[in-house]
Each structure stands twice: as structure tokens, then as C-alpha cells.
Write an enzyme that holds these catalytic residues in place. Sequence first.
Site, PDB file in Angstrom:
ATOM      1  N   THR A  88      -7.416   0.420  -8.212  1.00 29.25           N
ATOM      2  CA  THR A  88      -8.378  -0.453  -7.542  1.00 29.25           C
ATOM      3  C   THR A  88      -8.258  -0.304  -6.032  1.00 29.25           C
ATOM      4  OG1 THR A  88      -6.964  -2.407  -7.207  1.00 29.25           O
ATOM      5  CG2 THR A  88      -8.022  -2.166  -9.373  1.00 29.25           C
ATOM      6  N   ASP A  89      -9.350  -0.518  -5.340  1.00 25.01           N
ATOM      7  CA  ASP A  89      -9.254  -0.729  -3.902  1.00 25.01           C
ATOM      8  C   ASP A  89      -8.476  -2.032  -3.704  1.00 25.01           C
ATOM      9  OD1 ASP A  89      -9.599  -0.372  -1.188  1.00 25.01           O
ATOM     10  OD2 ASP A  89     -11.763  -0.110  -1.297  1.00 25.01           O
ATOM     11  N   ASP A  90      -8.057  -2.289  -2.487  1.00 22.65           N
ATOM     12  CA  ASP A  90      -7.207  -3.452  -2.215  1.00 22.65           C
ATOM     13  C   ASP A  90      -7.862  -4.735  -2.738  1.00 22.65           C
ATOM     14  OD1 ASP A  90      -5.566  -5.405  -1.197  1.00 22.65           O
ATOM     15  OD2 ASP A  90      -5.706  -4.747   0.882  1.00 22.65           O
ATOM     16  N   LEU A  91      -7.172  -5.411  -3.647  1.00 27.23           N
ATOM     17  CA  LEU A  91      -7.714  -6.634  -4.243  1.00 27.23           C
ATOM     18  C   LEU A  91      -7.737  -7.800  -3.266  1.00 27.23           C
ATOM     19  CD1 LEU A  91      -6.027  -6.419  -7.759  1.00 27.23           C
ATOM     20  CD2 LEU A  91      -8.388  -5.848  -7.156  1.00 27.23           C
ATOM     21  N   THR A 144     -11.438   2.672  -7.154  1.00 29.54           N
ATOM     22  CA  THR A 144     -12.670   1.930  -7.376  1.00 29.54           C
ATOM     23  C   THR A 144     -13.221   1.339  -6.079  1.00 29.54           C
ATOM     24  OG1 THR A 144     -11.636  -0.241  -7.683  1.00 29.54           O
ATOM     25  CG2 THR A 144     -11.742   1.208  -9.608  1.00 29.54           C
TER      26      THR A 144
END
Length: 377
Positions: free
Chosen positions: A263-266, A226
Site C-alpha cells: 500500500t501507499d502510506d496509510l 497501490t
Amino acid sequence: MSLIFDLGRGPASFGHRFLIGLQQSPVLSDHDKRLLSLLQPAGVVLFRANFLSGAPYDEWLASHEKLLADVREYIGRDEILITIDHEGGGVLRPPAPVTNFAYAREWPGQAGAVGRAMGIELRNLGFNVNFAPVLDVNSNPANPVIGPRAFGTTPEAVVAPARQFLDAMQAEGVLGCPKHFPGHGDAGVDSHYSLPVIDVDAETFRKRELAPFRQFTDAKTRLFMTAHIVVPAIDPGTPATMSRVILNDILRGELGFKGVIVTDDLGMRAISDKLKEPETTVKIVNAGADLLCMCAYWADTSLIVEMIGHMTQGLKEGAIKEADLRQSFDRISGLLADVPQHPVERLAEETYERHAALAPLRPRTPPAASAGGAAKA
């Protein structure tokens, strides 16, 4: 030992939902040992600082092999995801002699050859997932984070080389993870530092941003990543990573994707200030994200334990549905059962020499200047 769906097992009951970026060291830290043992995550993400940069090949390779063995020991499971961002250009982590290909924009005509070479090199480093290719359409010349990472400025220029790259890399045993859904190419700011807004109408969004992703939702694609972006015409005010409209209704419903959403890095600044709020974790889970990526380069990974607390409370209060958790668990466990586990093995110098002749290269940044890891994802 396989994953077991049991919501009564404490932190590990939700720990499988995470990919953890290790501390900035080639040696597993006490912090990481505790976290891996406690959570038993799906896997880990490695950055440049996790390699013994500056050392001879055989020396850093032995260090890397030990690191991966330690990761498996502390997770307590052989089936894990060993992941990396390895696109080309500035988004390359391992040191020499791993081939330092230039950004994707410079080799669309050689995308299949580069994908195969990257697959061979990453496989022999024990990686089984690469967060590539980039499917973003670089429609904004002022985009500060995508730019040359994209294959081109139109959907048509992106799809063909991205497909060739993905198929060739996966044929060598390394799964790709196309990104950044639903399309980061028109952004005017860098989501590592602030939240971009993709201010386009719904028709343009579907014809341009979504067009490449639509071509990759078949069974060959096991994962999508994402983007931390807002598309007001689609879901006003909600970052895509937290948007059920974008991840569930569009990616799963409209596009028919059945694989794992990562997810991309949160820890990136686009959304990191929201992570301590319980509703943020609930929104990410309910949006449809399966694997939550949290890396030490941007955040304190111990925050994952708090997020698991939010998940547990959300399930208890009915804000998160057990049926959705079971579906996500099945996707994750299916991926872990299928993904190959590769030993770390030395490649011949001649192999690297052949790979270096395949496509344009990028000069390497000296190790001392890149110690932080250039965390572009």
C-alpha cells in the site's frame, strides 16, 4: 531467524504485514525500538529526516550504518526490507554526495543509466527496495502530485523508460516497486491531503491508466504499490487500496500479477481518517494488499497495533480468511528470502562524479528547509 506463520504469537503474528516509517530522526527512537521489537515487521521506510543531513559524507554514512544495524537488532531478523522513495526531483532522501537527479520527465532517454546509478548508490546505502519507477500517465496537466514525476503523458511514453530504469536498477541488487496502481496520473487533488477521484470511463481506464502496469506484471516485478484513489467506473466509492475489484480481480486476475502488493502510506490524508474503523483494516487485507505501509511522517505508527487487533478480530469472526492470510504470508516470506541484504559501504567520489554527468540534475534543497522529509510517495 525466519518468519513463522503462527496466528497465536500475538502482535508479531500480523506484524510481518507492515512496513514502518521511522520517527523523524537519524537515531532510532524508543518508540521505534518498542514497535520494531513488538511487531517484527517486514521492514522499514526511511525518509530525509532519518539521515544526518548537513554532516560530512563519512559522518552521515556512519550514522546511517548504525541506524540500519539498530533496526535489524530490534526486529531480531537479518532478512528485512530496507525501503525508500528515490525517484528523482523532489523525491530524493539521502544527502550529498548522493546524486540529485532531476524528475523522471527530464531523463527518459537516460532512464537505464539513471536506474543503474540509483541502484549502485542505494545498494551501497544498504537499501534493497526502491519505490520506483512511477508508471502513472500524467494525463492531467493540473495534477498536483504526479506531474514531472511521470515519464510522460501517454502510456507509450511511460513504458519504455520505466522498463529500462527498472531493469537497470534491479541488476544492481535493488528491487523496484512500480507505482501507483491502478494509475494516479489523472488526479486533480493530492492524495497526501485528500482522496482523488479518477473520473474516466472503463474503456479509457484500461487503455490509459492500466496500460503501463500491464507491461510490468511478469516475474521481473516483485512488488507493486497501490494508489489511494477512487475510480467510480470500476469500483464506486472504494479507494483502490481497499478495493478487491481493483487489487484482486484486476491486478491479480486480469493482469496476472503474482508478486507482493504494497500500500501507499496509510497515514496519508486520503484514507487516514478511516483507519480507526475496524472494517477499513479488514477491507485492505481482503482487497489483496500484502504489505501495509505506515509512516511516522503522516501518522502515529502506534496505530498499527490497533490495526493488528482489527485483523485478529476479523480472522476470529470469519471476515478474514486464513487461506488468504497464508497465501499473503507465502508471498511476503518468499520476497524476504530472495531480496539481497546489502552492507553499507562508502562509494568513491569519482563514482558520484560519473553519475552526476549522466542526466539532468536538480538543485538540492538546503537541509534546514527540508527537515520534514518531503513525503511524496
